[in-house]
Design a protein around this motif. Structure first.
Motif, PDB file in Angstrom:
ATOM      1  N   LEU A  19       4.782  -2.329  -9.440  1.00  0.00           N
ATOM      2  CA  LEU A  19       3.566  -1.881  -8.763  1.00  0.00           C
ATOM      3  C   LEU A  19       3.460  -0.356  -8.790  1.00  0.00           C
ATOM      4  O   LEU A  19       2.383   0.199  -9.011  1.00  0.00           O
ATOM      5  N   PHE A  20       4.583   0.313  -8.587  1.00  0.00           N
ATOM      6  CA  PHE A  20       4.603   1.775  -8.636  1.00  0.00           C
ATOM      7  C   PHE A  20       4.111   2.261  -9.999  1.00  0.00           C
ATOM      8  O   PHE A  20       3.217   3.103 -10.082  1.00  0.00           O
ATOM      9  N   TRP A  21       4.695   1.727 -11.081  1.00  0.00           N
ATOM     10  CA  TRP A  21       4.328   2.206 -12.425  1.00  0.00           C
ATOM     11  C   TRP A  21       2.893   1.836 -12.786  1.00  0.00           C
ATOM     12  O   TRP A  21       2.229   2.589 -13.504  1.00  0.00           O
ATOM     13  N   LEU A  22       2.396   0.734 -12.282  1.00  0.00           N
ATOM     14  CA  LEU A  22       1.002   0.361 -12.543  1.00  0.00           C
ATOM     15  C   LEU A  22       0.025   1.308 -11.843  1.00  0.00           C
ATOM     16  O   LEU A  22      -1.113   1.457 -12.276  1.00  0.00           O
ATOM     17  N   ASN A  23       0.469   1.921 -10.763  1.00  0.00           N
ATOM     18  CA  ASN A  23      -0.395   2.811  -9.991  1.00  0.00           C
ATOM     19  C   ASN A  23      -0.107   4.287 -10.230  1.00  0.00           C
ATOM     20  O   ASN A  23      -0.768   5.148  -9.653  1.00  0.00           O
ATOM     21  N   ARG A  24       0.867   4.583 -11.063  1.00  0.00           N
ATOM     22  CA  ARG A  24       1.219   5.976 -11.351  1.00  0.00           C
ATOM     23  C   ARG A  24       0.112   6.612 -12.197  1.00  0.00           C
ATOM     24  O   ARG A  24      -0.225   6.098 -13.269  1.00  0.00           O
ATOM     25  N   PRO A  25      -0.477   7.713 -11.710  1.00  0.00           N
ATOM     26  CA  PRO A  25      -1.553   8.354 -12.461  1.00  0.00           C
ATOM     27  C   PRO A  25      -1.074   8.864 -13.825  1.00  0.00           C
ATOM     28  O   PRO A  25       0.083   9.240 -13.983  1.00  0.00           O
ATOM     29  N   HIS A  26      -1.963   8.851 -14.749  1.00  0.00           N
ATOM     30  CA  HIS A  26      -1.762   9.427 -16.080  1.00  0.00           C
ATOM     31  C   HIS A  26      -0.772   8.669 -16.953  1.00  0.00           C
ATOM     32  O   HIS A  26      -0.325   9.203 -17.957  1.00  0.00           O
ATOM     33  N   LEU A  27      -0.404   7.449 -16.579  1.00  0.00           N
ATOM     34  CA  LEU A  27       0.412   6.614 -17.478  1.00  0.00           C
ATOM     35  C   LEU A  27      -0.535   5.717 -18.250  1.00  0.00           C
ATOM     36  O   LEU A  27      -1.365   5.028 -17.658  1.00  0.00           O
TER      37      LEU A  27
ATOM     38  N   LEU B  74       0.830  -1.208   0.000  1.00  0.00           N
ATOM     39  CA  LEU B  74       0.000   0.000   0.000  1.00  0.00           C
ATOM     40  C   LEU B  74       0.865   1.259   0.000  1.00  0.00           C
ATOM     41  O   LEU B  74       0.514   2.263  -0.626  1.00  0.00           O
ATOM     42  N   GLY B  75       2.008   1.202   0.691  1.00  0.00           N
ATOM     43  CA  GLY B  75       2.934   2.332   0.702  1.00  0.00           C
ATOM     44  C   GLY B  75       3.463   2.637  -0.693  1.00  0.00           C
ATOM     45  O   GLY B  75       3.557   3.801  -1.102  1.00  0.00           O
TER      46      GLY B  75
ATOM     47  N   ALA C   2       3.142   6.186  -5.534  1.00  0.00           N
ATOM     48  CA  ALA C   2       2.893   6.377  -6.965  1.00  0.00           C
ATOM     49  C   ALA C   2       2.006   7.592  -7.217  1.00  0.00           C
ATOM     50  O   ALA C   2       2.108   8.244  -8.260  1.00  0.00           O
ATOM     51  N   ALA C   3       1.158   7.909  -6.256  1.00  0.00           N
ATOM     52  CA  ALA C   3       0.260   9.058  -6.418  1.00  0.00           C
ATOM     53  C   ALA C   3       0.991  10.385  -6.238  1.00  0.00           C
ATOM     54  O   ALA C   3       0.530  11.408  -6.752  1.00  0.00           O
ATOM     55  N   ARG C   4       2.130  10.376  -5.562  1.00  0.00           N
ATOM     56  CA  ARG C   4       2.793  11.638  -5.206  1.00  0.00           C
ATOM     57  C   ARG C   4       4.207  11.803  -5.767  1.00  0.00           C
ATOM     58  O   ARG C   4       4.647  12.917  -5.964  1.00  0.00           O
ATOM     59  N   LEU C   5       4.913  10.718  -5.978  1.00  0.00           N
ATOM     60  CA  LEU C   5       6.322  10.811  -6.385  1.00  0.00           C
ATOM     61  C   LEU C   5       6.477  10.591  -7.887  1.00  0.00           C
ATOM     62  O   LEU C   5       5.750   9.800  -8.474  1.00  0.00           O
ATOM     63  N   PRO C   6       7.471  11.233  -8.501  1.00  0.00           N
ATOM     64  CA  PRO C   6       7.677  11.051  -9.942  1.00  0.00           C
ATOM     65  C   PRO C   6       8.397   9.746 -10.294  1.00  0.00           C
ATOM     66  O   PRO C   6       8.362   9.309 -11.445  1.00  0.00           O
ATOM     67  N   ALA C   7       9.052   9.133  -9.308  1.00  0.00           N
ATOM     68  CA  ALA C   7       9.792   7.882  -9.539  1.00  0.00           C
ATOM     69  C   ALA C   7       9.671   7.021  -8.282  1.00  0.00           C
ATOM     70  O   ALA C   7       9.374   7.529  -7.194  1.00  0.00           O
ATOM     71  N   PRO C   8       9.880   5.718  -8.415  1.00  0.00           N
ATOM     72  CA  PRO C   8       9.765   4.846  -7.244  1.00  0.00           C
ATOM     73  C   PRO C   8      10.724   5.257  -6.131  1.00  0.00           C
ATOM     74  O   PRO C   8      11.863   5.676  -6.400  1.00  0.00           O
TER      75      PRO C   8
END
Length: 179
Positions: A40-48, A6-7, A12-18
């Motif tokens: 997981l980070f890239w799958l949850n990154r908005p607007h990708l 979950l962290g 992913a919602a706030r940072l530009p990279a993992p």
């Protein structure tokens, strides 16, 4: 485990990279966990869009299905345990990863059946059959005809035979329904 996943999703919602993951751990097991964390980070990154996700995750999957293959199975087992607490497996970290990349995840899971004695783990556990059972159950979700010979090798195993048979039936029923 759930908090870790979950962290990553929250970052992913706030940072530009993992973010840095498992800084205190070295070796192939930690590297495999980091790869999954980045996926997981890239799958949850908005607007990708899906193509951008694929581009960012492809090098990570190359590592997981290549030099990190022996270490890549156990994190999926750990993710399965965390997914048990999700209301819907499709929205869990595990569900997102295997639904977005079924072929790559299948490669990892097939290795788990093909070479169970080679597998490593960042988190030791006393019962290797638990890992194999989880691999089979995940293959019931994303397995295909290429999974069947690997599962057939377990049909007469005293502890794993019934799970192998159930998974074979499930894959056969799924592929019949699709075809």
């Amino acid at each position: 485990m759930s908090c870790h996943l979950l962290g990553i999703e929250g970052c992913a919602a706030r940072l530009p990279a993992p973010p840095p993951l498992l800084d205190g751990h070295q070796g192939t097991d930690a590297d495999a966990w980091r790869c999954y964390g980045h996926i997981l980070f890239w799958l949850n990154r908005p607007h990708l869009n899906p193509q951008e996700q694929d581009e960012r995750c492809a090098p990570l999957w190359e590592q997981l299905t290549g030099p990190l293959l022996d270490a890549a199975v156990d994190p999926l087992r750990q993710f399965q345990h965390a997914a048990m607490f999700a209301q819907d497996i499709r929205t869990s970290a595990l569900g997102r990863i295997i639904d977005a990349f079924p072929a790559q995840a299948r490669t990892v899971l097939h290795h788990g059946l093909h070479a169970p004695d080679q597998l490593t783990s960042l988190i030791p556990h006393p019962r290797p059959d638990d890992r194999t059972t989880t691999v089979m159950r995940l293959l019931a979700r994303i397995g295909d005809r290429s999974s069947l010979p690997l599962l057939a090798a377990y049909r007469h195993h005293p502890a794993l035979g019934s799970t192998a048979a159930d998974t074979i039936r499930h894959i056969n029923n799924s592929t019949t329904a699709e075809g």
